[in-house]
Design a protein around this motif. Structure first.
Motif, mmCIF file in Angstrom:
data_model
loop_
_atom_site.group_PDB
_atom_site.id
_atom_site.type_symbol
_atom_site.label_atom_id
_atom_site.label_comp_id
_atom_site.label_asym_id
_atom_site.label_seq_id
_atom_site.Cartn_x
_atom_site.Cartn_y
_atom_site.Cartn_z
ATOM 1 N N GLU A 1 0.824 -1.212 0.000
ATOM 2 C CA GLU A 1 0.000 0.000 0.000
ATOM 3 C C GLU A 1 0.856 1.259 0.000
ATOM 4 O O GLU A 1 0.445 2.298 -0.540
ATOM 5 C CB GLU A 1 -0.920 0.008 1.218
ATOM 6 N N ARG A 2 2.031 1.168 0.584
ATOM 7 C CA ARG A 2 2.920 2.329 0.706
ATOM 8 C C ARG A 2 3.990 2.367 -0.382
ATOM 9 O O ARG A 2 4.862 3.233 -0.363
ATOM 10 C CB ARG A 2 3.582 2.334 2.090
ATOM 11 N N GLY A 3 3.922 1.407 -1.302
ATOM 12 C CA GLY A 3 4.904 1.381 -2.382
ATOM 13 C C GLY A 3 6.294 0.986 -1.933
ATOM 14 O O GLY A 3 7.283 1.313 -2.602
ATOM 15 N N GLU A 4 6.385 0.255 -0.820
ATOM 16 C CA GLU A 4 7.679 -0.161 -0.288
ATOM 17 C C GLU A 4 8.047 -1.556 -0.795
ATOM 18 O O GLU A 4 7.181 -2.425 -0.924
ATOM 19 C CB GLU A 4 7.645 -0.182 1.238
ATOM 20 N N THR A 5 9.320 -1.757 -1.049
ATOM 21 C CA THR A 5 9.812 -3.073 -1.436
ATOM 22 C C THR A 5 10.091 -3.901 -0.190
ATOM 23 O O THR A 5 10.868 -3.494 0.676
ATOM 24 C CB THR A 5 11.105 -2.956 -2.267
ATOM 25 N N VAL A 6 9.433 -5.029 -0.087
ATOM 26 C CA VAL A 6 9.664 -5.942 1.028
ATOM 27 C C VAL A 6 10.031 -7.314 0.475
ATOM 28 O O VAL A 6 9.310 -7.868 -0.350
ATOM 29 C CB VAL A 6 8.424 -6.056 1.933
ATOM 30 N N GLN A 7 11.160 -7.819 0.925
ATOM 31 C CA GLN A 7 11.597 -9.152 0.537
ATOM 32 C C GLN A 7 11.095 -10.163 1.567
ATOM 33 O O GLN A 7 10.533 -9.785 2.608
ATOM 34 C CB GLN A 7 13.123 -9.205 0.466
ATOM 35 N N GLU A 8 11.281 -11.419 1.313
ATOM 36 C CA GLU A 8 11.072 -12.438 2.326
ATOM 37 C C GLU A 8 12.156 -13.489 2.176
ATOM 38 O O GLU A 8 12.692 -13.699 1.085
ATOM 39 C CB GLU A 8 9.691 -13.063 2.235
ATOM 40 N N GLY A 9 12.503 -14.132 3.267
ATOM 41 C CA GLY A 9 13.560 -15.121 3.155
ATOM 42 C C GLY A 9 13.946 -15.737 4.480
ATOM 43 O O GLY A 9 13.321 -15.508 5.520
ATOM 44 N N VAL A 10 15.014 -16.522 4.416
ATOM 45 C CA VAL A 10 15.510 -17.299 5.552
ATOM 46 C C VAL A 10 16.661 -16.544 6.217
ATOM 47 O O VAL A 10 17.608 -16.102 5.550
ATOM 48 C CB VAL A 10 15.986 -18.689 5.086
ATOM 49 N N TYR A 11 16.562 -16.406 7.523
ATOM 50 C CA TYR A 11 17.574 -15.720 8.323
ATOM 51 C C TYR A 11 18.550 -16.754 8.874
ATOM 52 O O TYR A 11 18.138 -17.748 9.490
ATOM 53 C CB TYR A 11 16.878 -14.974 9.455
ATOM 54 N N PHE A 12 19.820 -16.520 8.671
ATOM 55 C CA PHE A 12 20.862 -17.434 9.148
ATOM 56 C C PHE A 12 21.532 -16.809 10.369
ATOM 57 O O PHE A 12 22.067 -15.702 10.295
ATOM 58 C CB PHE A 12 21.896 -17.689 8.047
ATOM 59 N N TYR A 13 21.502 -17.530 11.476
ATOM 60 C CA TYR A 13 22.042 -17.015 12.729
ATOM 61 C C TYR A 13 23.509 -17.389 12.894
ATOM 62 O O TYR A 13 23.875 -18.557 12.798
ATOM 63 C CB TYR A 13 21.244 -17.567 13.911
ATOM 64 N N MET A 14 24.338 -16.368 13.152
ATOM 65 C CA MET A 14 25.739 -16.551 13.516
ATOM 66 C C MET A 14 25.980 -15.810 14.820
ATOM 67 O O MET A 14 25.440 -14.719 15.037
ATOM 68 C CB MET A 14 26.657 -16.020 12.416
ATOM 69 N N ALA A 15 26.793 -16.381 15.690
ATOM 70 C CA ALA A 15 26.932 -15.833 17.037
ATOM 71 C C ALA A 15 27.751 -14.552 17.090
ATOM 72 O O ALA A 15 27.593 -13.745 17.999
ATOM 73 C CB ALA A 15 27.536 -16.882 17.966
ATOM 74 N N GLY A 16 28.678 -14.324 16.104
ATOM 75 C CA GLY A 16 29.497 -13.119 16.128
ATOM 76 C C GLY A 16 30.522 -13.143 17.267
ATOM 77 O O GLY A 16 30.767 -14.185 17.860
ATOM 78 N N PRO A 17 31.100 -11.966 17.620
ATOM 79 C CA PRO A 17 30.811 -10.642 17.082
ATOM 80 C C PRO A 17 31.519 -10.313 15.770
ATOM 81 O O PRO A 17 31.245 -9.296 15.153
ATOM 82 C CB PRO A 17 31.310 -9.712 18.190
ATOM 83 N N GLN A 18 32.445 -11.129 15.330
ATOM 84 C CA GLN A 18 33.101 -10.857 14.061
ATOM 85 C C GLN A 18 32.111 -11.084 12.915
ATOM 86 O O GLN A 18 31.220 -11.913 13.005
ATOM 87 C CB GLN A 18 34.335 -11.752 13.871
ATOM 88 N N PHE A 19 32.261 -10.282 11.844
ATOM 89 C CA PHE A 19 31.466 -10.530 10.655
ATOM 90 C C PHE A 19 31.943 -11.832 10.004
ATOM 91 O O PHE A 19 33.039 -12.323 10.263
ATOM 92 C CB PHE A 19 31.594 -9.369 9.662
#
Length: 273
Positions: free
Chosen positions: A175-193
């Motif tokens: 309705e607001r003309g915004e682009t929204v994706q969908e997908g799978v989130y992968f969890y990594m503990a970090g803190p390093q990238f």
């Protein structure tokens, strides 16, 4: 591990400061998205450090307090800042607020984060509705003796994120003309990238975005029977995708730029559920 008595002690402490309000929705705000807590009407502020058995948030940009009040015509309890395993906390520590919220009578959760994009069709600044997650990091917030008041010993994890909630948020974005994706989130503990090789492996395994939060809380919330909307703000492309080094300042800048759009859509989402 925590006892039921400790969770109850924390819940009672919060309840005493709510002035008779009954929050319906818990909202966990990720890095750069905490400004939504400043939009709450008639706010009551409860610093984590004032609550028995609570840990304090130490991550950049995480204030570390609850804000209780009205948003979109509903009573909400907002977490301005969360805990992370990379801060030295256990998964039980990270998920502690979820179980406290359950004892407060809350059965709806909006959980947000910012993360790196892995899917090459995504762009920084996009919002992604989380449809599922992958977690290979060791540990679980449910480890140890099970507390039956929250849920059974072996919870089903096939529908962690609520499809109807995702559809409602997608409709608002359209309705607001915004682009929204969908997908799978992968969890990594970090803190390093992550390294470029790790990102290639995550893509091969089906991950669309990668981050260092959300999953411990989602596991606990699912165990408690909460309906969950998971949202990721993609603040960068993950290592090796765009060919540029990871930059924390740039991540925070893009998160802050996307915060206004997020706040408007989230307020409408709360109004509709």
């Amino acid at each position: 591990m925590y006892t039921l008595e400790q969770y109850r002690e924390s819940a009672d402490s919060i309840r005493e400061r709510l002035d008779g309000r009954q929050p319906e929705i818990l909202m966990i705000l990720g890095t750069g998205l905490g400004g939504l807590g400043d939009k709450i009407k008639k706010p009551v502020y409860i610093p984590y450090g004032d609550i028995p058995n609570f840990k304090t948030a130490t991550a950049i940009g995480h204030i570390g307090r609850f804000v209780a009040g009205e948003l979109g015509g509903r009573q909400v309890l907002v977490m301005q800042g969360r805990l992370h395993v990379y801060e030295g906390y256990t998964m039980a520590d990270v998920a502690y607020p979820i179980r406290v919220a359950k004892l407060l009578g809350i059965d709806k959760l909006v959980i947000t984060n910012n993360a790196g994009g892995i899917n090459k069709s995504f762009c920084p600044g996009n919002l992604m509705i989380i449809t599922d997650y992958i977690k290979f990091a060791p540990g679980s917030p449910l480890a140890g003796p099970n507390i039956e008041e929250f849920g059974g010993r072996f919870p089903d994890m096939s529908r962690v994120f609520d499809k109807e909630y995702g559809d409602i948020f997608r409709a608002i974005a359209n309705e607001r003309g915004e682009t929204v994706q969908e997908g799978v989130y992968f969890y990594m503990a970090g803190p390093q990238f992550e390294t470029p090789a790790e990102i290639r492996a995550i893509r091969a395994l089906g991950g669309d975005a990668v981050g260092m939060s959300t999953v411990p809380e989602a596991i606990a919330a699912n165990h408690c029977g909460m309906r969950i909307l998971g949202l990721t703000l993609l603040t960068c492309m993950a290592a090796g995708v765009a060919g540029t080094p990871m930059d924390t300042d740039e991540v925070i800048r893009i998160a802050e730029e996307g915060a206004g759009r997020f706040e408007a859509m989230m307020t409408e989402f709360v109004r509709r559920i």
